[in-house]
Design a protein around this motif. Structure first.
Motif, PDB file in Angstrom:
ATOM      1  N   LEU A  25       8.278   6.203   9.962  1.00 60.71           N
ATOM      2  CA  LEU A  25       8.371   6.065  11.356  1.00 60.71           C
ATOM      3  C   LEU A  25      10.070   5.638  11.526  1.00 60.71           C
ATOM      4  O   LEU A  25      10.550   5.324  12.450  1.00 60.71           O
ATOM      5  CB  LEU A  25       7.492   4.771  11.905  1.00 60.71           C
ATOM      6  N   GLY A  26      10.535   4.924  10.560  1.00 58.64           N
ATOM      7  CA  GLY A  26      11.944   4.517  10.361  1.00 58.64           C
ATOM      8  C   GLY A  26      13.063   5.685  10.844  1.00 58.64           C
ATOM      9  O   GLY A  26      13.844   5.373  11.592  1.00 58.64           O
ATOM     10  N   VAL A  27      12.578   6.872  10.574  1.00 56.81           N
ATOM     11  CA  VAL A  27      13.319   8.093  11.147  1.00 56.81           C
ATOM     12  C   VAL A  27      13.351   8.289  12.612  1.00 56.81           C
ATOM     13  O   VAL A  27      14.396   8.845  13.283  1.00 56.81           O
ATOM     14  CB  VAL A  27      12.628   9.341  10.330  1.00 56.81           C
ATOM     15  N   LEU A  28      12.179   7.875  13.239  1.00 62.65           N
ATOM     16  CA  LEU A  28      11.941   8.028  14.686  1.00 62.65           C
ATOM     17  C   LEU A  28      12.341   6.589  15.382  1.00 62.65           C
ATOM     18  O   LEU A  28      11.874   6.349  16.463  1.00 62.65           O
ATOM     19  CB  LEU A  28      10.589   8.306  15.005  1.00 62.65           C
ATOM     20  N   ALA A  29      13.298   5.594  14.735  1.00 61.44           N
ATOM     21  CA  ALA A  29      13.322   4.491  15.286  1.00 61.44           C
ATOM     22  C   ALA A  29      14.102   4.530  16.611  1.00 61.44           C
ATOM     23  O   ALA A  29      13.887   3.470  17.446  1.00 61.44           O
ATOM     24  CB  ALA A  29      14.176   3.698  14.258  1.00 61.44           C
ATOM     25  N   ALA A 218      -1.922   3.379  17.153  1.00 61.25           N
ATOM     26  CA  ALA A 218      -0.660   2.770  17.203  1.00 61.25           C
ATOM     27  C   ALA A 218      -0.021   2.668  18.644  1.00 61.25           C
ATOM     28  O   ALA A 218       0.425   1.592  18.903  1.00 61.25           O
ATOM     29  CB  ALA A 218       0.089   3.642  16.102  1.00 61.25           C
ATOM     30  N   GLU A 219      -0.206   3.785  19.539  1.00 64.62           N
ATOM     31  CA  GLU A 219       0.177   3.605  20.486  1.00 64.62           C
ATOM     32  C   GLU A 219      -0.388   2.640  21.772  1.00 64.62           C
ATOM     33  O   GLU A 219       0.392   1.883  22.111  1.00 64.62           O
ATOM     34  CB  GLU A 219       0.154   5.062  21.196  1.00 64.62           C
ATOM     35  N   SER A 220      -1.677   2.374  21.355  1.00 61.26           N
ATOM     36  CA  SER A 220      -2.372   1.532  22.233  1.00 61.26           C
ATOM     37  C   SER A 220      -2.018  -0.069  21.497  1.00 61.26           C
ATOM     38  O   SER A 220      -1.895  -0.823  22.650  1.00 61.26           O
ATOM     39  CB  SER A 220      -3.792   1.469  22.221  1.00 61.26           C
ATOM     40  N   LEU A 243      10.783  -7.575  23.483  1.00 67.42           N
ATOM     41  CA  LEU A 243      10.458  -6.546  24.452  1.00 67.42           C
ATOM     42  C   LEU A 243      10.955  -5.138  24.072  1.00 67.42           C
ATOM     43  O   LEU A 243      10.489  -4.238  24.113  1.00 67.42           O
ATOM     44  CB  LEU A 243      10.752  -6.997  26.086  1.00 67.42           C
ATOM     45  N   LEU A 244      12.525  -5.229  23.740  1.00 68.21           N
ATOM     46  CA  LEU A 244      12.700  -3.715  23.182  1.00 68.21           C
ATOM     47  C   LEU A 244      12.357  -3.508  22.246  1.00 68.21           C
ATOM     48  O   LEU A 244      12.292  -2.149  21.870  1.00 68.21           O
ATOM     49  CB  LEU A 244      14.474  -4.194  23.003  1.00 68.21           C
ATOM     50  N   ARG A 245      12.079  -4.352  21.112  1.00 62.79           N
ATOM     51  CA  ARG A 245      11.258  -3.849  19.808  1.00 62.79           C
ATOM     52  C   ARG A 245       9.820  -3.243  20.295  1.00 62.79           C
ATOM     53  O   ARG A 245       9.467  -2.328  19.604  1.00 62.79           O
ATOM     54  CB  ARG A 245      11.162  -5.014  18.787  1.00 62.79           C
ATOM     55  N   ALA A 246       9.163  -3.958  21.032  1.00 61.09           N
ATOM     56  CA  ALA A 246       8.018  -3.433  21.301  1.00 61.09           C
ATOM     57  C   ALA A 246       7.975  -2.124  22.083  1.00 61.09           C
ATOM     58  O   ALA A 246       7.057  -1.169  21.752  1.00 61.09           O
ATOM     59  CB  ALA A 246       7.171  -4.500  22.444  1.00 61.09           C
ATOM     60  N   GLN A 247       8.933  -1.793  23.016  1.00 60.41           N
ATOM     61  CA  GLN A 247       9.024  -0.551  23.574  1.00 60.41           C
ATOM     62  C   GLN A 247       9.514   0.487  22.658  1.00 60.41           C
ATOM     63  O   GLN A 247       9.011   1.632  22.692  1.00 60.41           O
ATOM     64  CB  GLN A 247      10.166  -0.644  24.686  1.00 60.41           C
ATOM     65  N   SER A 248      10.468   0.256  21.933  1.00 57.55           N
ATOM     66  CA  SER A 248      10.781   1.158  20.692  1.00 57.55           C
ATOM     67  C   SER A 248       9.327   1.646  19.967  1.00 57.55           C
ATOM     68  O   SER A 248       9.262   2.900  19.487  1.00 57.55           O
ATOM     69  CB  SER A 248      11.789   0.583  19.813  1.00 57.55           C
ATOM     70  N   GLU A 249       8.794   0.729  19.485  1.00 54.90           N
ATOM     71  CA  GLU A 249       7.403   1.243  18.776  1.00 54.90           C
ATOM     72  C   GLU A 249       6.636   1.894  19.574  1.00 54.90           C
ATOM     73  O   GLU A 249       5.787   2.986  19.097  1.00 54.90           O
ATOM     74  CB  GLU A 249       6.629  -0.251  18.408  1.00 54.90           C
ATOM     75  N   THR A 250       6.411   1.751  20.985  1.00 50.56           N
ATOM     76  CA  THR A 250       5.792   2.656  21.712  1.00 50.56           C
ATOM     77  C   THR A 250       6.391   4.128  21.680  1.00 50.56           C
ATOM     78  O   THR A 250       5.586   5.157  21.502  1.00 50.56           O
ATOM     79  CB  THR A 250       5.719   1.892  23.171  1.00 50.56           C
ATOM     80  N   VAL A 255       6.298   9.840  20.086  1.00 50.29           N
ATOM     81  CA  VAL A 255       6.877  10.799  19.425  1.00 50.29           C
ATOM     82  C   VAL A 255       6.003  11.313  18.160  1.00 50.29           C
ATOM     83  O   VAL A 255       6.024  12.560  17.759  1.00 50.29           O
ATOM     84  CB  VAL A 255       8.336  10.522  18.865  1.00 50.29           C
ATOM     85  N   GLN A 256       5.332  10.530  17.460  1.00 55.24           N
ATOM     86  CA  GLN A 256       4.750  10.854  16.210  1.00 55.24           C
ATOM     87  C   GLN A 256       3.540  11.714  16.640  1.00 55.24           C
ATOM     88  O   GLN A 256       2.961  12.793  15.890  1.00 55.24           O
ATOM     89  CB  GLN A 256       4.120   9.681  15.574  1.00 55.24           C
ATOM     90  N   LEU A 257       2.845  11.421  17.738  1.00 53.57           N
ATOM     91  CA  LEU A 257       1.626  11.961  18.377  1.00 53.57           C
ATOM     92  C   LEU A 257       1.889  13.336  18.644  1.00 53.57           C
ATOM     93  O   LEU A 257       1.317  14.444  18.897  1.00 53.57           O
ATOM     94  CB  LEU A 257       1.123  11.153  19.390  1.00 53.57           C
TER      95      LEU A 257
END
Length: 491
Positions: A25-29, A218-220, A243-250, A255-257
């Motif tokens: 997932l780090g590639v899609l950071a 993971a999205e939820s 907040l920025l970190r949480a939005q990045s994880e979403t 993207v993975q999905l």
């Protein structure tokens, strides 16, 4: 996280697809532009991506693994092409039998001439008598004129030729049968490879489906983290970076999905092409299909269709070499011919027949027999080398498939253990975060590890099933296992 693929995996696109789906997932950071919400604003509601290019749900026929294999064996285009090729080779046996079969011909002809041709002995005798001033003693003995060719003549011929002995009929029938059997086994080998591809694709789809479930979870979780970060930011308990970190994880989860959805659509189209009609796999469950895998002591690689076909090819070329050695033998043929002539001619009969026996001995045919012998000997050596190569490859495939199965079993046990541990760690960190004893960064790391562990476990389960199918395929037992399952279902 990367998983090593064993040797010979170049022909396994499904494993490569699954590996691509599990890129870190780090590639899609970096989230797409505009994905981050401005500080102090609620995150925008963004729907989960649908399966790219996939038909609408409910429009495809849902089949089990056993049903998909049965459809491919019955109506798959690749299997049909292999069977047609085997039928072409089987026709060669009938061609070899023609060396002993009779040849029957029937011909007819009608001829119109401007003048008829006759043999009139009376006129000839009268001419001779007039020249020499002779009087015939018995004029009643002079025959009537004989018509050799009338103005309208009809001819017909019926002929039958039966070979009594021919080198081709003696020595080429066996090679033709061996070649036909080799082609039939080749068609069965092609069917085995198609069934293996169907099983790989089907199980790969089920594996991607599990990884998509993990991505949705993971999205939820990421959306939940966004909400928590927004609430804490409103009361001043955190900073905008959380907040920025949480939005990045979403964004990463979505993207993975999306990537998994595209891969699922691609494999779904491939499955339909292999089966012969659009289908989709059933939800992951025990299909009840048991693979017939013999023990290693029996040398199962020797019983594969490819090895047996190569052995028969050697036998066919040996027969051709034998024929080349004895093609100098004579050919004996019996012939019967019946003829009809509307002009009776000298015989006085319209119907006649002839019987004959002929023999021909080839003394020298411009060296073609010796050239064919040298060529067939070279092909025989090639067939022997290919047979040994087929045996070696079959044994190597068996050894590799068995080793890969053991490795997949160990990898699955490890992946499931890691998934369970990651789930417990996520729960513990979540509880500590609510109590104010952990940071949002630790929470983000726990969520990421939970998703990666769940995805790895999903891939490990699919890989294990694929390895089992590959072991059955290395023994040439996929179709046999399918037939046993169908017979058990009928009983």
């Amino acid at each position: 996280m990367f998983i090593r693929i064993a040797a010979g995996s170049a022909r396994r696109p499904l494993s490569l697809v699954l590996l691509a789906a599990l890129s870190p997932l780090g590639v899609l950071a970096q989230a797409p532009a505009g994905s981050e919400a401005a500080p102090g604003q609620a995150p925008a509601a963004r729907p989960a991506p649908a399966t790219v290019g996939a038909p609408a749900p409910g429009t495809l026929r849902t089949v089990t693994l056993q049903e998909a294999l049965s459809l491919a064996a019955r109506q798959g285009p690749d299997v049909a092409a292999a069977r047609a090729q085997a039928a072409v080779a089987a026709a060669g046996v009938r061609r070899a039998w023609t060396a002993w079969q009779p040849e029957v011909t029937l011909g007819a002809q009608f001829v119109h001439s401007s003048a008829e041709a006759q043999l009139d002995l009376g006129s000839f005798i009268g001419l001779v008598a007039g020249v020499f001033n002779l009087i015939p003693a018995n004029p009643q003995l002079v025959p009537d004129p004989i018509t050799l060719s009338a103005r309208n003549s009809r001819y017909a011929t019926a002929q039958i030729s039966q070979p009594l002995f021919t080198p081709a009929g003696v020595f080429l029938l066996g090679p033709a049968k061996a070649g036909a059997e080799a082609a039939q086994l080749g068609a069965l080998e092609a069917r085995e490879q198609v069934l293996l591809a169907v099983a790989r694709t089907y199980l790969g789809l089920q594996g991607i489906s599990q990884m998509m479930d993990a991505a949705r979870e993971a999205e939820s979780v990421a959306l939940q983290r966004e909400g928590e970060a927004k609430a804490q930011l409103d009361v001043g308990m955190t900073v905008e970076a959380a907040l920025l970190r949480a939005q990045s994880e979403t964004a990463q989860a979505r993207v993975q999905l999306a990537q998994l959805s595209g891969q699922y659509a691609q494999l779904l189209a491939l499955l339909g092409a292999l089966v012969g009609e659009p289908v989709q796999p059933a939800p992951l469950e025990d299909s009840g299909l048991r693979w017939d895998i013999p023990s290693e002591d029996q040398g199962p690689w020797e019983d594969t269709y490819a090895v047996r076909s190569a052995a028969l090819v050697v036998k066919a070329h040996e027969g051709k070499v034998t024929y080349d050695r004895f093609s100098w033998l004579p050919s004996v043929m019996a012939q019967a011919r019946g003829m009809y002539n509307s002009n009776s001619g000298f015989t006085g009969e319209n119907l006649t027949y002839e019987l004959s026996v002929a023999a021909s001995l080839p003394l020298y045919d411009r060296g073609q027999r010796y050239a064919a012998l040298a060529e067939d000997r070279a092909r025989l050596e090639q067939a022997k080398a290919q047979y040994e190569s087929a045996r070696a490859r079959a044994q190597a495939n068996w050894v590799a498939a068995k080793a890969n199965l053991r490795a997949a079993e160990a990898a699955l046990a490890q992946a499931e253990s890691q998934a369970q541990l990651a789930a417990r760690v996520q729960q513990q960190v979540a509880g500590a975060f609510k109590a104010g004893m952990s940071t949002s960064l630790e929470m983000s790391d726990a969520d990421t590890r939970r998703f990666l562990a769940a995805s790895a476990a999903a891939q490990a389960r699919a890989t294990l099933e694929i390895r089992r199918v590959e072991l059955a395929g290395a023994a040439g037992r996929i179709a046999a296992s399918l037939e046993q399952a169908e017979q058990a279902a009928e009983q």
